[in-house]
Enzyme design. Structure first.
Site, PDB file in Angstrom:
ATOM      1  N   LYS A 114       0.914  -1.268  -0.026  1.00  0.00           N
ATOM      2  CA  LYS A 114      -0.015   0.268   0.000  1.00  0.00           C
ATOM      3  C   LYS A 114       0.947   1.328   0.120  1.00  0.00           C
ATOM      4  O   LYS A 114       1.875   1.187   0.785  1.00  0.00           O
ATOM      5  CB  LYS A 114      -1.141  -0.001   1.135  1.00  0.00           C
ATOM      6  CG  LYS A 114      -2.300  -0.658   0.825  1.00  0.00           C
ATOM      7  CD  LYS A 114      -3.107  -0.755   2.068  1.00  0.00           C
ATOM      8  CE  LYS A 114      -3.366   0.416   2.776  1.00  0.00           C
ATOM      9  NZ  LYS A 114      -4.086   1.439   1.926  1.00  0.00           N
ATOM     10  N   GLY A 433     -15.762 -16.689   5.137  1.00  0.00           N
ATOM     11  CA  GLY A 433     -17.367 -16.068   4.606  1.00  0.00           C
ATOM     12  C   GLY A 433     -17.670 -16.298   3.130  1.00  0.00           C
ATOM     13  O   GLY A 433     -18.651 -17.120   2.951  1.00  0.00           O
ATOM     14  N   CYS A 517      -8.941  -0.920 -10.986  1.00  0.00           N
ATOM     15  CA  CYS A 517      -9.575   0.408 -10.370  1.00  0.00           C
ATOM     16  C   CYS A 517     -10.691   0.115  -9.275  1.00  0.00           C
ATOM     17  O   CYS A 517     -11.367  -1.135  -9.394  1.00  0.00           O
ATOM     18  CB  CYS A 517     -10.309   1.103 -11.465  1.00  0.00           C
ATOM     19  SG  CYS A 517      -9.072   1.684 -12.657  1.00  0.00           S
ATOM     20  N   TRP A 562     -13.422   2.380   3.025  1.00  0.00           N
ATOM     21  CA  TRP A 562     -13.250   2.220   1.538  1.00  0.00           C
ATOM     22  C   TRP A 562     -14.325   3.077   0.779  1.00  0.00           C
ATOM     23  O   TRP A 562     -14.851   2.697  -0.152  1.00  0.00           O
ATOM     24  CB  TRP A 562     -13.653   0.739   1.365  1.00  0.00           C
ATOM     25  CG  TRP A 562     -12.261  -0.060   1.485  1.00  0.00           C
ATOM     26  CD1 TRP A 562     -11.052   0.384   1.598  1.00  0.00           C
ATOM     27  CD2 TRP A 562     -12.324  -1.483   1.608  1.00  0.00           C
ATOM     28  NE1 TRP A 562     -10.153  -0.675   1.793  1.00  0.00           N
ATOM     29  CE2 TRP A 562     -10.828  -1.904   1.965  1.00  0.00           C
ATOM     30  CE3 TRP A 562     -12.956  -2.523   1.626  1.00  0.00           C
ATOM     31  CZ2 TRP A 562     -10.369  -3.138   2.203  1.00  0.00           C
ATOM     32  CZ3 TRP A 562     -12.533  -3.899   1.903  1.00  0.00           C
ATOM     33  CH2 TRP A 562     -11.195  -4.157   2.223  1.00  0.00           C
ATOM     34  N   HIS A 696      -4.551 -16.303  -1.378  1.00  0.00           N
ATOM     35  CA  HIS A 696      -4.386 -15.400  -2.674  1.00  0.00           C
ATOM     36  C   HIS A 696      -3.844 -16.370  -3.754  1.00  0.00           C
ATOM     37  O   HIS A 696      -3.444 -15.693  -4.763  1.00  0.00           O
ATOM     38  CB  HIS A 696      -3.460 -14.400  -2.282  1.00  0.00           C
ATOM     39  CG  HIS A 696      -4.044 -13.440  -1.121  1.00  0.00           C
ATOM     40  ND1 HIS A 696      -3.869 -13.877   0.295  1.00  0.00           N
ATOM     41  CD2 HIS A 696      -5.034 -12.693  -0.920  1.00  0.00           C
ATOM     42  CE1 HIS A 696      -4.527 -13.256   1.049  1.00  0.00           C
ATOM     43  NE2 HIS A 696      -5.202 -12.222   0.498  1.00  0.00           N
TER      44      HIS A 696
END
Ligand code: GLN
Ligand code: ZN
Length: 757
Positions: A114, A433, A517, A562, A696
């Site tokens: 990040k 979840g 995006c 977010w 991932h």
């Protein structure tokens, strides 16, 4: 007064660069065609800025993937494994960005992280021991010349050496000090090259300066720049910072030979006082970031005028500009066709921010600014009481007291009650979840949105998927089940759509990484739960099985982090409003027979302030209470779970425990389970499910591997506090990987259980 822009969105108004790049990756267009799209976007961006009368327009803010990767290429920091592929320059670049798998080899991409406190991710350059730092400035020179040929004399920009060296990963035994000398030479050469091309300014971005720095860092920064600034070749050098203030090194920075210094007056809460207290050198230009580059609201000219007046008292030469690159906001409100003008007039995306700068320029140059029509219109806009105020919500927030943030009885008593109620085996197994969101699921959801299928057909499809998912989990033998989240497009958008006070845009895309995006929703008014959001699906799911099914919600801090937040009320106020809405849902689920509720705070860590001194006051002091407010009304026998992505929370471990959840699951497999030591040292009280495998990656973890992870955990965490689960939701995976992975997970837990009983 003059104006400056730090960077312009490169993705294109309609995400043209994204689509072209992805076509290029699929070999549907060639490099030339991709280059053409990029060139058109750059030309468009230059036009917008020249039309807006911007004086300092950047070049080099364009990138095919990421600015830090560009800087690595600029310095020749390209690891051998990529060079050895023997690809074209562009494809070598993309190999570093995305990895390469093909006839020429198989290499992984650079790691991604990040970018400071934004939602943008940069690629982490790798510095190998045998790296040969060498300037390779073809691209920045071309970008400068391209703009020049279009009649625009730009300010070439690049990430500066300090930020580059602080963020790069040294994979061998070399350190940043070892290569500092050759990096300095490369930057000197870069300046010399731009001098030859006739550039008046060169800008170096050093956002790392807004972080906590120690004296060694500062000395290193000074060492780099003393040398670089000794070889300016007649070019003026602008040092640009953003995302905060430079309180640790302000004095050092102003005493170096920069010609311009860019400071952030939006996020830099101490910037103004630093300037006032320490002064600002007469011979330098201050580039004052007064137009917010991260949020989408119209600038308040009255307030900006007040800031600039204060600056004028101690600074003689001021250029006004954006607070950071406009990369972090969408391109233009003109692309929004569905929102009313009453709403849109409050928004300023990149293009509108350019207009704001040009209006501010005019206003600031006037002897009677308040008489100008631009000023008056802006003042009127800000005087409007926006729709969406909700007195009842405001009163509820105002009436909150300590008891609303405290769940009773305390953790230990609840743990006992819940152990009796659920009677789980040792190492209970569960998932986070979501289950794989197959093409079929996406297609149905989109058909429903477009009105191609009716509610009845859609809901019966979702019910079918849920039932399949429950049978699968029962068959695999998981202890706590989930409904699979098939009805959700996105964990924030789904809730935003059910909350009063949220607004959704059509095309307000913001770059997250590479070509990806996101389209953050906008907090417009006071937030209220308009209707039950998940109860229907949770109730249905629980009716299918005797095993407990978790109710799944997104937490207030993540929803807010977010979204584009409001600026007319504090983040704290917004977080508490969202928390009250989620709290209603939590209580509703409990009343409808749901015994376990998970409130995800995937993004809790993301907006932790860049400076430690600001952590509590600016963030944790309201973020943790907002979470506690969500669940404090639950009965002791209801089990409250939370989930966080990334286990990088060692430094806020006490605060995480203080969220007072009953169980927390988090990503740990990629970080080598180091977090477990921290849990132990801090006597972490909450039960934990450190993810036992990495979702991932498409790899299927073996039973042995998972058992190994469990046994590492049992050495650090009391066994009766341990849960076994993957490290995040499974929605991005395929069923082919998920099913065997979960089978191995259950088999490993069962074996570990038998050995420990
Ligand atoms: N419950 C969410 C899911 O499983 C959590 C996602 C996340 O942590 N990013 O998809
Ligand atoms: Zn997660």
């Amino acid at each position: 007064m003059a104006t400056s822009v730090i960077g312009y969105p490169r993705i294109g108004n309609l995400r043209e660069l994204k689509f072209a790049s992805e076509k290029y990756f699929r070999n549907e267009i060639n490099a030339e065609q991709l280059t053409k799209v990029a060139k058109d976007i750059r030309k468009y961006n230059l036009d917008v800025q020249t039309k807006g009368g911007i004086d300092y327009i950047p070049s080099g803010d364009f990138s095919y993937y990421d600015a830090l990767l560009d800087t690595a290429v600029l310095l020749g920091v390209v690891p051998a494994r990529y060079k050895e592929l023997g690809l074209s320059e562009l494809d070598t670049y993309f190999a570093m960005a995305r990895g390469y798998q093909g006839p020429k080899g198989d290499v992984k991409a650079f790691a991604m992280k990040k970018w400071f406190n934004t939602n943008y991710h940069y690629l982490v350059p790798e510095v190998e021991d045998d790296v040969k730092i060498e300037l390779n400035a073809k691209v920045p020179y071309e970008l400068y010349s391209e703009a020049l040929s279009l009649g625009v004399k730009t300010v070439p920009v690049t990430v500066g050496p300090f930020t580059f060296l602080k963020l790069a990963r040294f994979v061998g035994s070399k350190t940043k000090e070892d290569i500092a000398g050759s990096v300095i030479s490369a930057y000197k050469d870069l300046i010399a090259g731009f001098a030859k091309l006739g550039a008046e300014w060169v800008r170096f971005d050093e956002p790392y300066l807004v972080r906590d720095l120690n004296s060694e860092d500062i000395a290193f920064f000074e060492q780099l720049y003393k040398e670089i600034l000794g070889a300016k070749c007649g070019v003026k050098i602008l040092l640009q910072t953003y995302f905060g203030d430079i309180r640790d090194c302000y004095k050092n920075v102003i005493s170096l030979g920069f010609d311009g210094i860019g400071l952030d007056l939006i996020e830099g809460k101490k910037t103004l006082s630093l300037i006032k207290e320490n002064g600002f050198p007469e011979d330098k230009i201050l580039f004052a970031g007064v137009v917010n580059g991260k949020n989408i609201w119209r600038n308040n000219y009255g307030k900006t005028l007040a800031i600039v007046s204060e600056l004028r008292e101690c600074v003689s030469d001021i250029v006004i500009g954006t607070s950071c690159s406009l990369l972090h906001v969408p391109c233009t409100t003109r692309s929004e066709t569905k929102l009313s003008s009453d709403i849109l007039k409050h928004f300023a995306f990149a293009e509108e921010k350019i207009d704001e700068l040009s209006e501010l320029d005019k206003i600031l140059g006037s002897s009677d600014p308040e008489s100008l029509p631009e000023y008056k219109a802006n003042a009127e806009l800000h005087a409007i009481t926006r729709s969406g105020a909700d007195d009842a919500v405001q009163k509820k927030v105002a009436a909150l007291s300590d008891k609303d943030f405290t769940r009773l009885p305390g953790f230990a008593a609840r743990e006992k009650i819940q152990k009796e109620r659920f009677n789980f085996p040792l190492f209970p197994t569960t998932t986070i979840g979501s289950f794989p969101q197959t093409q079929e699921v996406r297609a149905k959801r989109s058909a429903f949105r477009k009105g191609e299928i009716d509610t009845a057909e859609y809901e019966s499809f979702i019910e079918g998927k849920i039932e399949e998912c429950i049978r699968l989990q029962e068959e695999i033998g998981l202890d706590v089940l989930v409904h699979g989240e098939f009805e959700r497009n996105d964990m924030v958008e789904y809730f935003g759509e059910c909350l009063e006070g949220y607004i959704f845009t059509e095309r307000a895309w913001v770059l997250s990484y590479g070509t990806r995006c996101v389209k953050p929703p906008v907090v417009w008014g006071d937030i209220r739960r308009a209707k039950p959001m998940t109860v229907r699906w949770s109730k249905f799911t629980q009716s299918l099985t005797g095993k407990p099914v978790k109710g799944m919600l997104t937490g207030p801090v993540t929803i807010l982090n977010w979204s584009f937040p409001r600026e007319d009320i504090s983040l704290k106020q917004s977080a508490l409003q969202i928390a009250l809405a989620i709290r209603e849902e939590v209580l509703d689920l409990e009343a409808n027979g749901i015994s376990i509720i998970q409130v995800d705070e995937a993004a809790l860590r993301e907006k932790l302030p860049l400076r430690r001194a600001d952590w509590h006051e600016d963030y944790l002091d309201w973020a943790i209470p907002a979470f506690r407010l969500v669940h404090s009304g639950l009965k002791p026998e209801t089990q409250l779970h939370t989930h966080m992505c990334y286990s990088e929370f060692s430094d806020i471990i006490k605060e995480i425990d203080d969220m007072d959840a009953d169980v927390i699951t988090f990503e740990a497999s990629r970080s080598d389970l180091t977090i477990l030591d921290t849990l132990k040292e801090n006597n972490f009280r909450t039960e934990v499910g450190p993810g036992v495998y990495d979702i991932h990656s498409p790899r299927i973890p073996s039973k042995e591997e998972i058992k190994d992870a469990i046994s590492k955990m049992t050495k650090r965490v009391p066994i009766d506090k341990l849960w076994v689960n993957p490290d995040c939701g499974l929605k991005t995976r395929e069923n082919e990987e998920t099913v065997p992975s979960l089978r191995n997970l259950v088999a490993a837990a069962v074996e570990a259980r038998n050995e420990n009983n």
